[in-house]
Write a protein that holds these residues in place. Structure first.
Motif, mmCIF file in Angstrom:
data_model
loop_
_atom_site.group_PDB
_atom_site.id
_atom_site.type_symbol
_atom_site.label_atom_id
_atom_site.label_comp_id
_atom_site.label_asym_id
_atom_site.label_seq_id
_atom_site.Cartn_x
_atom_site.Cartn_y
_atom_site.Cartn_z
ATOM 1 N N ARG A 1 36.589 19.517 66.819
ATOM 2 C CA ARG A 1 35.139 19.512 66.824
ATOM 3 C C ARG A 1 34.640 18.811 68.095
ATOM 4 O O ARG A 1 35.391 18.111 68.780
ATOM 5 N N ALA A 2 33.348 19.003 68.383
ATOM 6 C CA ALA A 2 32.794 18.526 69.654
ATOM 7 C C ALA A 2 32.949 17.026 69.823
ATOM 8 O O ALA A 2 33.280 16.547 70.912
ATOM 9 N N VAL A 3 32.735 16.257 68.761
ATOM 10 C CA VAL A 3 32.804 14.805 68.899
ATOM 11 C C VAL A 3 34.223 14.348 69.226
ATOM 12 O O VAL A 3 34.428 13.408 70.013
ATOM 13 N N ALA A 4 35.215 15.022 68.650
ATOM 14 C CA ALA A 4 36.604 14.678 68.956
ATOM 15 C C ALA A 4 36.934 15.014 70.408
ATOM 16 O O ALA A 4 37.612 14.233 71.096
ATOM 17 N N ARG B 1 38.936 18.578 63.087
ATOM 18 C CA ARG B 1 39.142 19.967 63.498
ATOM 19 C C ARG B 1 38.415 20.927 62.554
ATOM 20 O O ARG B 1 38.183 20.612 61.386
ATOM 21 N N PHE B 2 38.100 22.103 63.083
ATOM 22 C CA PHE B 2 37.538 23.153 62.236
ATOM 23 C C PHE B 2 38.613 23.617 61.249
ATOM 24 O O PHE B 2 39.776 23.808 61.616
ATOM 25 N N THR B 3 38.218 23.794 60.014
ATOM 26 C CA THR B 3 39.164 24.183 58.970
ATOM 27 C C THR B 3 38.947 25.597 58.456
ATOM 28 O O THR B 3 39.661 26.041 57.567
ATOM 29 N N ALA B 4 37.979 26.312 59.023
ATOM 30 C CA ALA B 4 37.714 27.695 58.617
ATOM 31 C C ALA B 4 37.029 28.418 59.763
ATOM 32 O O ALA B 4 36.481 27.795 60.683
ATOM 33 N N GLY B 5 37.080 29.741 59.709
ATOM 34 C CA GLY B 5 36.419 30.538 60.720
ATOM 35 C C GLY B 5 37.259 30.770 61.953
ATOM 36 O O GLY B 5 38.431 30.354 62.016
#
Length: 269
Positions: free
Chosen positions: A155-158, A144-148
């Motif tokens: 994320r895309a691959v997940a 997962r994204f952890t900032a922003g």
């Protein structure tokens, strides 16, 4: 099997009964939740748990590890015949577990690519995916994204892996189980992800904390308004007597009616 599945570490037997009371099914975990030095006693706790085999499964270690053989030997002393195979990736090895009903946990790149073959096995009843192990198998650091602004999003691959597993399960008529939501304090995020799981077609979602169970159940339980709308639509279809008809300004065909029937089914009606 209901929609909320709850992991219970096999080395914490005091949690078994509470988990069974709160969740639709319990996953007694002999794998990641148990330290290597505690696995032997964890197996003994599993055998002596007294949980209902109809609503209990046991997650065993990956089949290419020595612990898996010990897990399977312990299971022979128990009443449990539904198992979750960690890091499932080898269809032949899973097929060899013919005495068990299997949930294949695909949590590596190889596992996701093998999901269609795993789903076709007669002893496999469901597929589940695991996000963090998957990304780790690729050399990544976080699913997962952890900032922003996208913090917490996959994320895309997940997301691709999640979709591939869902399609593999659906193509073979098997249940797809959505991965855990690790931030158990973020119930709003869990609710959003659970609602997406329902809308996408996942039959269940795994939980790691008792507080998550009610959130998952709420997501899978249609609202009174949704049930009423589905009933109204199905009644209109019966009255129309045609394959395609207009209803409240929209064209309605077979897939839309199937959505309505699934809403009624999830409501238990």
């Amino acid at each position: 099997m209901g929609p909320a599945l709850l992991f219970a570490p096999a080395d914490r037997p005091e949690r078994f009964a509470k988990a069974a009371d709160r969740a639709d099914a319990v996953i007694i975990d002999l794998e990641d939740a148990v330290a290597p030095e505690a696995k032997a006693q964890a197996r003994e706790h599993m055998v002596a748990s007294g949980l209902d085999p109809a609503t209990t499964m046991v997650r065993i270690n990956a089949l290419d590890t020595p612990d898996a053989a010990l897990d399977l030997a312990a299971l022979e002393l128990s009443p449990f015949r539904t198992i979750m195979v960690a890091k499932a990736a080898d269809p032949d090895a899973v097929a060899a577990l013919a005495d068990f009903t299997v949930v294949a946990l695909c949590e590596s790149a190889a596992g996701i690519l093998a999901a269609p073959a795993l789903a076709q096995l007669p002893n496999v009843v469901a597929l589940m995916w695991g996000a963090e192990d998957l990304v780790a198998s690729l050399g990544g650091t976080s699913s997962r994204f952890t900032a922003g602004p996208r913090t917490g999003d996959y994320r895309a691959v997940a997301m691709q892996a999640r979709s591939q597993l869902l399609l593999a399960a659906g193509a073979s008529g098997k249940v797809a189980i959505d991965s855990i939501y690790a931030d158990f304090a973020d119930l709003d995020g869990l609710a959003e992800e659970s609602e997406d799981a329902v809308a996408s077609g996942f039959g269940a979602k795994a939980c790691i904390h008792p507080s998550q169970v009610a959130v998952v159940r709420d997501a899978y339980r249609p609202s009174d308004a949704a049930v009423a709308a589905a009933r109204e639509l199905l009644a209109a279809a019966d009255a129309a007597g045609t394959g395609v008809f207009a209803f409240k300004g929209q064209m309605v065909d077979g897939p839309i009616l199937l959505h309505a029937r699934q809403t009624i089914s999830r409501a238990g009606l």
